[in-house]
Design a protein around this motif. Structure first.
Motif, PDB file in Angstrom:
ATOM      1  N   GLN A 315       1.823   4.807   3.286  1.00 13.40           N
ATOM      2  CA  GLN A 315       0.776   4.726   2.456  1.00 13.40           C
ATOM      3  C   GLN A 315       1.200   4.629   1.014  1.00 13.40           C
ATOM      4  N   ASP A 316       2.451   4.704   0.790  1.00 17.56           N
ATOM      5  CA  ASP A 316       3.005   4.678  -0.567  1.00 17.56           C
ATOM      6  C   ASP A 316       3.125   3.166  -1.116  1.00 17.56           C
ATOM      7  N   PHE A 317       3.623   3.275  -2.447  1.00 19.14           N
ATOM      8  CA  PHE A 317       3.742   2.084  -3.347  1.00 19.14           C
ATOM      9  C   PHE A 317       4.630   2.586  -4.445  1.00 19.14           C
ATOM     10  N   LEU A 318       5.729   1.772  -4.795  1.00 20.37           N
ATOM     11  CA  LEU A 318       6.803   1.891  -5.737  1.00 20.37           C
ATOM     12  C   LEU A 318       6.269   2.586  -6.895  1.00 20.37           C
ATOM     13  N   GLY A 319       6.916   3.682  -7.199  1.00 20.41           N
ATOM     14  CA  GLY A 319       6.738   4.504  -8.345  1.00 20.41           C
ATOM     15  C   GLY A 319       5.558   5.248  -8.340  1.00 20.41           C
ATOM     16  N   LYS A 320       4.728   5.191  -7.464  1.00 24.99           N
ATOM     17  CA  LYS A 320       3.366   5.955  -7.227  1.00 24.99           C
ATOM     18  C   LYS A 320       3.416   7.082  -6.271  1.00 24.99           C
ATOM     19  N   ALA A 321       4.701   7.200  -5.504  1.00 23.83           N
ATOM     20  CA  ALA A 321       4.502   8.157  -4.537  1.00 23.83           C
ATOM     21  C   ALA A 321       3.407   7.622  -3.651  1.00 23.83           C
ATOM     22  N   ASN A 322       2.734   8.728  -3.140  1.00 20.41           N
ATOM     23  CA  ASN A 322       1.560   8.234  -2.312  1.00 20.41           C
ATOM     24  C   ASN A 322       0.156   8.312  -2.922  1.00 20.41           C
ATOM     25  N   ALA A 323       0.252   8.419  -4.402  1.00 21.92           N
ATOM     26  CA  ALA A 323      -1.033   8.593  -5.107  1.00 21.92           C
ATOM     27  C   ALA A 323      -1.544   7.152  -5.180  1.00 21.92           C
ATOM     28  N   VAL A 324      -1.795   6.387  -4.515  1.00 23.48           N
ATOM     29  CA  VAL A 324      -2.170   5.037  -4.518  1.00 23.48           C
ATOM     30  C   VAL A 324      -3.753   4.541  -4.547  1.00 23.48           C
ATOM     31  N   SER A 325      -4.140   3.849  -5.287  1.00 20.54           N
ATOM     32  CA  SER A 325      -5.514   3.409  -5.365  1.00 20.54           C
ATOM     33  C   SER A 325      -6.189   2.768  -4.139  1.00 20.54           C
ATOM     34  N   ASP A 326      -7.416   2.898  -4.160  1.00 22.75           N
ATOM     35  CA  ASP A 326      -8.123   2.031  -3.125  1.00 22.75           C
ATOM     36  C   ASP A 326      -7.902   0.856  -3.139  1.00 22.75           C
ATOM     37  N   GLU A 327      -7.938   0.315  -4.349  1.00 18.40           N
ATOM     38  CA  GLU A 327      -7.631  -1.255  -4.448  1.00 18.40           C
ATOM     39  C   GLU A 327      -6.032  -1.545  -3.921  1.00 18.40           C
ATOM     40  N   ILE A 328      -5.243  -0.811  -3.865  1.00 13.83           N
ATOM     41  CA  ILE A 328      -3.859  -1.185  -3.384  1.00 13.83           C
ATOM     42  C   ILE A 328      -4.059  -1.300  -1.895  1.00 13.83           C
ATOM     43  N   HIS A 329      -4.702   0.025  -1.398  1.00 13.04           N
ATOM     44  CA  HIS A 329      -5.054  -0.076   0.166  1.00 13.04           C
ATOM     45  C   HIS A 329      -5.585  -1.260   0.634  1.00 13.04           C
ATOM     46  N   ARG A 330      -6.645  -1.622  -0.236  1.00  9.95           N
ATOM     47  CA  ARG A 330      -7.587  -2.764   0.558  1.00  9.95           C
ATOM     48  C   ARG A 330      -6.854  -4.029   0.508  1.00  9.95           C
ATOM     49  N   ASN A 331      -5.950  -4.111  -0.793  1.00  6.72           N
ATOM     50  CA  ASN A 331      -5.218  -5.436  -0.815  1.00  6.72           C
ATOM     51  C   ASN A 331      -4.071  -5.274   0.302  1.00  6.72           C
ATOM     52  N   ASP A 332      -3.637  -4.222   0.687  1.00  4.43           N
ATOM     53  CA  ASP A 332      -2.485  -4.321   1.543  1.00  4.43           C
ATOM     54  C   ASP A 332      -3.095  -4.925   3.024  1.00  4.43           C
ATOM     55  N   MET A 333      -4.352  -4.552   3.332  1.00  6.91           N
ATOM     56  CA  MET A 333      -5.013  -4.983   4.532  1.00  6.91           C
ATOM     57  C   MET A 333      -5.387  -6.278   4.467  1.00  6.91           C
ATOM     58  N   ARG A 334      -5.784  -6.899   3.174  1.00  4.12           N
ATOM     59  CA  ARG A 334      -5.750  -8.418   3.122  1.00  4.12           C
ATOM     60  C   ARG A 334      -4.682  -9.157   3.382  1.00  4.12           C
ATOM     61  N   LEU A 335      -3.726  -8.735   2.944  1.00  7.76           N
ATOM     62  CA  LEU A 335      -2.358  -9.212   3.047  1.00  7.76           C
ATOM     63  C   LEU A 335      -1.817  -9.317   4.470  1.00  7.76           C
ATOM     64  N   LEU A 336      -2.281  -8.029   4.945  1.00  2.97           N
ATOM     65  CA  LEU A 336      -1.923  -8.324   6.716  1.00  2.97           C
ATOM     66  C   LEU A 336      -2.817  -9.410   7.345  1.00  2.97           C
ATOM     67  N   LYS A 337      -4.142  -9.444   6.930  1.00  4.04           N
ATOM     68  CA  LYS A 337      -4.890 -10.560   7.613  1.00  4.04           C
ATOM     69  C   LYS A 337      -4.620 -11.716   7.267  1.00  4.04           C
ATOM     70  N   GLU A 338      -3.991 -11.839   6.225  1.00  4.55           N
ATOM     71  CA  GLU A 338      -3.440 -13.393   5.638  1.00  4.55           C
ATOM     72  C   GLU A 338      -2.361 -13.729   6.415  1.00  4.55           C
ATOM     73  N   MET A 339      -1.522 -12.786   6.685  1.00  2.91           N
ATOM     74  CA  MET A 339      -0.421 -12.952   7.473  1.00  2.91           C
ATOM     75  C   MET A 339      -0.727 -13.358   8.929  1.00  2.91           C
ATOM     76  N   GLY A 340      -1.948 -13.308   9.552  1.00  6.41           N
ATOM     77  CA  GLY A 340      -2.412 -13.728  10.564  1.00  6.41           C
ATOM     78  C   GLY A 340      -2.272 -12.518  11.713  1.00  6.41           C
ATOM     79  N   SER A 341      -2.190 -11.328  11.251  1.00  8.12           N
ATOM     80  CA  SER A 341      -2.252 -10.171  12.060  1.00  8.12           C
ATOM     81  C   SER A 341      -3.594  -9.753  12.484  1.00  8.12           C
TER      82      SER A 341
END
Length: 867
Positions: A315-341
Motif C-alpha cells: 500500500q505504499d508509495f515512494l517518499g510517502k511511506a503508507n500515507a497514500v491518497s485515495d487517488e493513488i490507490h484508485r489509480n493503482d487499480m486502474r493500472l492493474l485493469k489496464e494491464m489485463g489483470s
C-alpha cells in the motif's frame, strides 16, 4: 449456511460506505492536526516546551528514515491532537470517530478521558463512540499511536516496513439516537448475502445491526436499485429491540457481476418509523455472482471457466511511506485493469477501502489477508489479537463482491516452528486452526486460504494445510535455479501439492524477480536486477501458468516496487520486484502482461521508457550500432521502422518479437505497426543514441566521453542526473577500451552466486555502480588520441574484513597512492575522484592498479575529452 457442495460459492457485496448527508452526517477529519514524535504524559500540558508539527492526515512519521543511509527507523510513540467544535446536527446525537487504520496500537483521548480500549493492529478499520466524553464548545482530542515491536501483535516480522502513524483517513460520523450500529467490531452494520444466484433469479439476505430504544416501532427498509438507479425491489422488516434484523427477498433475471462485466446494483438500507420518517441511511453496492474453484480445472465464475492472473499489492508509495491518497490507490487499480489483470491478492494486510471499491467497479477478483507473516504472535493474548484482527477484516470488508477468499496468513513458517520448540509449535498450529475456523464462522460463503513457501510436505506434517485453498510463493529463476528450470519446477510443485490433497485448489500466490529501472542489459543474468531479466523471467512463468489449468490463479510479486528499510538490493530500501516502479512508472514486463492478457488489440515497444542509449559502432568507421529491440502485442505479426526504413515483419512468438535495429548517433525514431481484429495499431519511441567509435582514434566519429559500469554486463542510467548512461564493462581490445586482469566481485550465498553484492552503499544514490566491481584488476586501457582528458575513478570497499591497500598510476605516473578505502573512508562508502590527464603521444591512457596489500578494486571509470 455450511460448506456447499463442490465449494459452490455464491455472492454478495459491498464497498466503501457512502452516506446521505441529510440522514447520517459524515466528514473526513483529516485537517489541522498537530503532531509530535515521541512519548508524552500529557499532550495538552501547555507548560511543556513541545515542538508540535502541523500535519494533515493521512500521515506517517517514517517517510524519510525508511530511505536514509542510517540503519533502522523510528518505532515508538507518536501523538496527534486537535481542538475541535463538534457540529450540532441532530437532537441527542451520537458522535463517532472512525479510523480506516492507524499503525499499530491506537489510544484515543477526548477532553483528557480515555475513550474505549486501545485498538490493536495496524491495518484494520475501527470506530469509537465519543459522545459521552464530549462537552459544549471546544473539545480536546488526542490520539497516541505506537508502532514498536510487540510480541503479542502480528506481524512479528516481514519483508515490508511497519510505518507508524494515522496513515489512512479519519471520519467524524454523527447519527441520530436510532441508527445502524457504528462502533462495533469491524465498524460495519450491514451484511449482504446472496445465497442463491443464477441467470434467471437471485435471492438476497440482508443482516442489519440496529441501535434503538426499547419503546417505539421501527423498521428496516431495504431498497435495491440497478446501475441506472432504477428501482428494482423494496423490502421492509420490523426491528425488535436487541435483535438483529434479517431481510430476505429475491429478484428475477439479475445482471451478473464478473471480471468482464462488473455490474453493480445499489442497496439502500434505512431505519424508518410507522410514518416513514428516516432515522439512518446507508448505501452498499451489490454484485450478483456465483463461483467455485476446481483443483483440476481452475476457477469458474457464473459457470464460466476463468484463468485468474494478476498481482499482489503493498500500500505504499515512494517518499510517502503508507500515507497514500485515495487517488493513488484508485489509480493503482486502474493500472492493474489496464494491464489485463483480473485478480488481486491484497497482501499482506487489509488495505484502504478505495482498493476494494475499485475491484468491485473494475471486475478484479480479490483475496484479502491479515498480517500473520513469518511467525505467530506470542501466547494466548497474541492469538486472541490475531482472531480479533481477522474478524475486523472480514466484517468491515464483508460486502465486497470482488472478494472470493479470506487468507489467514503468509509464509507463516518463515521462522521454522520445529526450531522454536515444542510449545511454540503447538501454539503455532492451534493459531492456524482457530483462524481457519474463524473464517468459516464469520463467512461460510467464501473460501478460506493460506499462503506458504516451504515444501507442501512440510505444512502437511505440521497439519496446517487446512484451508480450502493453498497458495505457494516460489521464486524459481530468481532465488533458486535458472530460467530454463521454471517449467519443470512449477509442474513438480503443483503435482506434489495435489498428491497430498487432490481436491485442494492451488494458487501461485507469489513469483517474480527484481528489476531496477536504471539497470539495462543485452546479456541479462539471474539477480542482475536488469529490466530485461525480469521480462524474460515473467515470460517463462507465463508460458507455464497459461498452460496449466491446475494453477487456478497466479499473483505476480509485486504490482509496484515498495519500500523495505532492511533491503540492500540494487536500490537500497526498495523491493524492486514490481511491474511498475515505486512512483508507478511502467517496466517492460508490464507491457508483456498487457500483450498476453488484454482482450482488446494491443501493441507496444517494450523498452520505450529507455530513451537514452549507447553502443560501440558495428565496424571501424561505421555509423551505426546494432542493438535488439523487443516489441509486444496480441496481433499476428508486426513491422518495425527505424528512421523511416522498414526492417520487415516478424511473427509474434508468445506475444513477443525482437528486431536487430541499427541505431545512428543522435535521435532515432522507432515505429512499429501491427493489426488486430481489423484495427491498425501503432507505437513509437525516440531513442537518443550515443555512438561510441570502435576505434577511439576515429576521425569520422571522434571520441568525446564514456562511462563504464565496471564489473557488470549491464548499462546503468543515472535517473537523478539527466539519465546519464554508464555502459557495460568489457575486456580490452586494441584500438578500443577495456579492463586488463582481475575478476568479477561475486556475492556468494545459498540463494545466489552472481556478480556484485547486496550492500547499501553510503554517500551515493547510484548504488549499482559500486555494488559491482572488478577485483584484482591490473589496468584499464583507453586507446584515445593525444589530448587532455578528465579521468574519474569510482571506488568502494564492500563487506571486507582484511586490509586492502593500492596505488593508482596513469601511464606509469602515480596519481593516487596508499589508498586504504576502509581506513580512509569506511566500509561500504562510495568514493569518486577526478583527475586531469594530458597525453602527448599516441599511446593512449593506461590506468594501472598496483596492490601493496590485499586486492585491487575498481567500481566505475569515466573518461571525458576536454579538448
Amino acid at each position: 449456511m455450511k460448506k456447499l457442495f463442490s465449494f459452490l460459492i455464491t455472492a454478495f457485496t459491498f464497498i466503501s460506505v457512502v452516506y446521505a448527508q441529510q440522514v447520517r452526517h459524515i466528514e473526513t477529519y483529516n485537517d489541522a492536526w498537530s503532531f509530535y514524535k515521541g512519548s508524552l504524559d500529557n499532550p495538552f500540558n501547555e507548560a511543556l516546551d513541545i515542538n508540535w508539527e502541523k500535519v494533515t492526515l493521512p500521515h506517517s512519521w517514517n517517510t524519510k528514515d525508511i530511505l536514509d543511509d542510517e540503519d533502522g527507523y523510528y518505532r515508538g510513540d507518536g501523538w496527534y491532537k486537535k481542538t475541535a467544535i463538534i457540529p450540532k446536527i441532530y437532537h441527542n446525537q451520537q458522535v463517532f470517530l472512525l479510523f480506516e487504520a492507524a499503525n499499530q496500537v491506537t489510544s484515543l483521548y477526548v477532553n483528557g478521558k480515555a475513550v474505549g480500549e486501545d485498538h490493536i493492529g495496524g491495518y484494520t478499520t475501527f470506530a469509537r463512540d465519543i459522545t459521552s466524553a464530549l462537552k459544549e464548545g471546544t473539545n480536546e482530542i488526542a490520539i497516541k499511536v505506537n508502532n514498536a515491536h510487540n510480541d503479542e501483535i502480528i506481524p512479528q516480522a516481514a519483508d515490508f516496513s511497519f510505518y507508524g502513524g494515522i496513515y489512512r483517513d479519519v471520519h467524524l460520523i454523527i447519527t441520530k439516537p436510532v441508527h445502524f450500529e457504528v462502533a462495533n467490531l469491524g465498524a460495519n452494520a450491514i451484511f449482504i448475502r446472496t445465497p442463491e444466484v443464477s441467470e434467471s433469479s437471485a435471492k438476497i439476505s440482508v443482516q442489519s445491526k440496529v441501535v434503538r430504544p426499547k419503546k417505539g416501532t421501527y423498521y428496516v427498509k431495504q431498497t435495491l436499485y440497478d446501475a441506472q438507479n432504477n428501482l428494482v425491489k423494496i423490502m421492509k422488516s420490523k426491528a425488535s429491540y436487541g435483535n438483529e434484523v434479517f431481510s430476505d427477498f429475491s429478484i428475477s433475471n439479475p445482471n451478473l457481476w464478473s471480471p468482464e462485466s462488473p455490474y453493480l446494483y445499489k442497496l439502500v438500507s434505512e431505519i424508518i418509523d410507522k410514518k416513514g420518517n428516516v432515522y439512518d441511511r446507508i448505501e452498499n453496492p451489490v454484485g450478483f455472482r456465483w463461483f467455485r474453484f476446481d483443483a483440476k480445472k481452475g476457477f469458474f465464475i457464473n459457470g464460466k471457466q476463468t484463468k485468474l492472473i494478476g498481482t499482489c499489492r503493498h500500500q505504499d508509495f515512494l517518499g510517502k511511506a503508507n500515507a497514500v491518497s485515495d487517488e493513488i490507490h484508485r489509480n493503482d487499480m486502474r493500472l492493474l485493469k489496464e494491464m489485463g489483470s483480473n485478480f488481486l491478492r491484497i497482501a499482506h494486510y487489509p488495505q484502504d477501502p478505495a482498493i476494494l471499491e475499485m475491484c468491485n467497479k473494475l471486475g478484479l477478483v480479490a483475496t484479502l489477508e491479515i498480517p500473520f507473516v513469518d511467525k505467530a504472535a506470542a501466547n494466548e493474548t497474541g492469538k486472541q489479537n490475531s482472531i480479533k484482527m481477522l474478524k475486523e477484516a472480514i466484517r468491515f470488508n464483508y460486502n465486497n463482491p470482488a472478494i472470493v477468499a479470506w487468507n489467514l496468513g503468509n509464509e507463516t513458517t518463515m521462522k521454522a516452528p520445529d526450531k522454536l520448540g515444542e510449545a511454540y509449535t503447538k501454539h503455532f498450529v492451534e493459531t492456524h486452526k482457530v483462524l481457519g475456523k474463524t473464517i468459516k464462522d464469520e463467512d461460510d460463503t467464501r473460501y478460506s486460504y493460506c499462503v506458504f513457501f516451504r515444501e507442501p510436505a512440510y505444512q502437511d506434517k505440521l497439519g496446517i494445510r487446512l484451508t480450502d485453498l493453498v497458495g505457494y510463493n516460489k521464486y524459481y529463476g530468481w532465488y533458486v535455479e535458472e530460467l530454463e528450470d521454471i517449467d519443470k519446477n512449477l509442474r513438480s510443485l503443483v503435482e506434489r501439492s495435489l498428491a497430498l490433497n487432490p481436491d485442494k485448489p492451488f494458487i501461485l500466490s507469489e513469483y517474480g524477480g527484481g528489476a531496477d529501472p536504471r539497470i539495462r542489459s543485452y546479456n541479462p543474468t539471474r539477480f542482475d536486477f536488469s529490466v530485461e531479466y525480469q521480462f524474460e523471467l515473467h515470460k517463462a512463468y507465463m508460458k507455464t501458468i497459461l498452460d496449466m489449468p491446475e494453477i487456478v490463479g497466479a499473483n505476480v510479486w509485486n504490482y509496484a516496487d515498495f519500500q523495505v528499510e532492511h533491503r540492500k538490493d540494487a536500490v537500497p530500501h526498495i523491493n524492486s520486484k514490481g511491474l511498475v516502479s515505486a512512483d508507478r512508472k511502467k517496466k517492460d514486463a508490464y507491457y508483456l502482461y498487457q500483450a498476453l492478457l488484454k482482450k482488446t488489440p494491443f501493441l507496444a515497444i517494450a523498452s520505450k521508457s529507455w530513451k537514452k542509449r549507447a553502443g560501440i559502432a558495428d565496424a571501424v568507421g561505421g555509423d551505426v550500432a546494432t542493438q535488439p529491440i523487443t516489441v509486444v502485442g496480441n496481433g499476428k505479426d508486426v513491422e518495425l521502422f527505424v528512421n523511416g526504413t522498414s526492417l520487415g515483419k516478424k511473427v509474434f512468438d508468445f506475444s513477443t518479437a525482437t528486431f536487430n535495429v541499427p541505431l545512428k548517433h543522435g535521435n532515432n525514431l522507432i515505429e512499429v505497426v501491427s493489426e488486430k481484429d481489423g484495427e491498425l495499431l501503432k507505437d513509437f519511441a525516440i531513442i537518443e543514441f550515443t555512438l561510441q567509435p570502435k576505434n577511439l582514434k576515429s576521425e569520422t566519429n571522434p571520441f568525446k566521453e564514456i562511462a563504464i559500469n565496471v564489473g557488470s554486463y549491464c548499462y546503468f542510467i543515472e535517473t537523478d542526473n539527466i539519465d546519464y548512461l554508464w555502459m557495460p564493462d568489457k575486456a580490452y581490445e586494441k584500438g578500443g577500451y577495456g579492463y586488463v586482469g582481475g575478476d568479477f566481485l561475486r556475492f556468494k550465498s545459498k540463494r545466489r552466486n552472481n556478480i556484485g553484492t547486496n550492500v547499501s552503499v553510503k554517500g551515493t544514490e547510484n548504488d549499482p555502480i559500486y555494488q559491482t566491481q572488478r577485483i584484482g584488476i591490473e589496468a584499464y586501457k583507453f586507446d584515445v588520441p593525444k589530448g587532455t582528458y578528465e579521468l574519474s575513478l569510482l571506488l568502494a570497499e564492500l563487506k571486507t574484513k582484511e586490509d586492502n591497500i593500492m596505488d593508482i598510476v596513469v601511464n606509469g605516473k602515480p596519481v593516487w597512492s596508499d589508498i586504504n578505502l576502509k581506513k580512509q573512508y569506511g566500509n561500504d562508502r562510495s568514493v569518486m575522484k577526478r583527475f586531469l590527464i594530458t597525453i602527448e603521444n599516441d599511446n593512449g591512457i593506461t590506468v594501472g592498479f598496483k596492490s601493496k596489500k590485499g586486492q585491487t578494486r575498481l567500481s566505475g571509470i569515466k573518461l571525458r575529452s576536454v579538448n
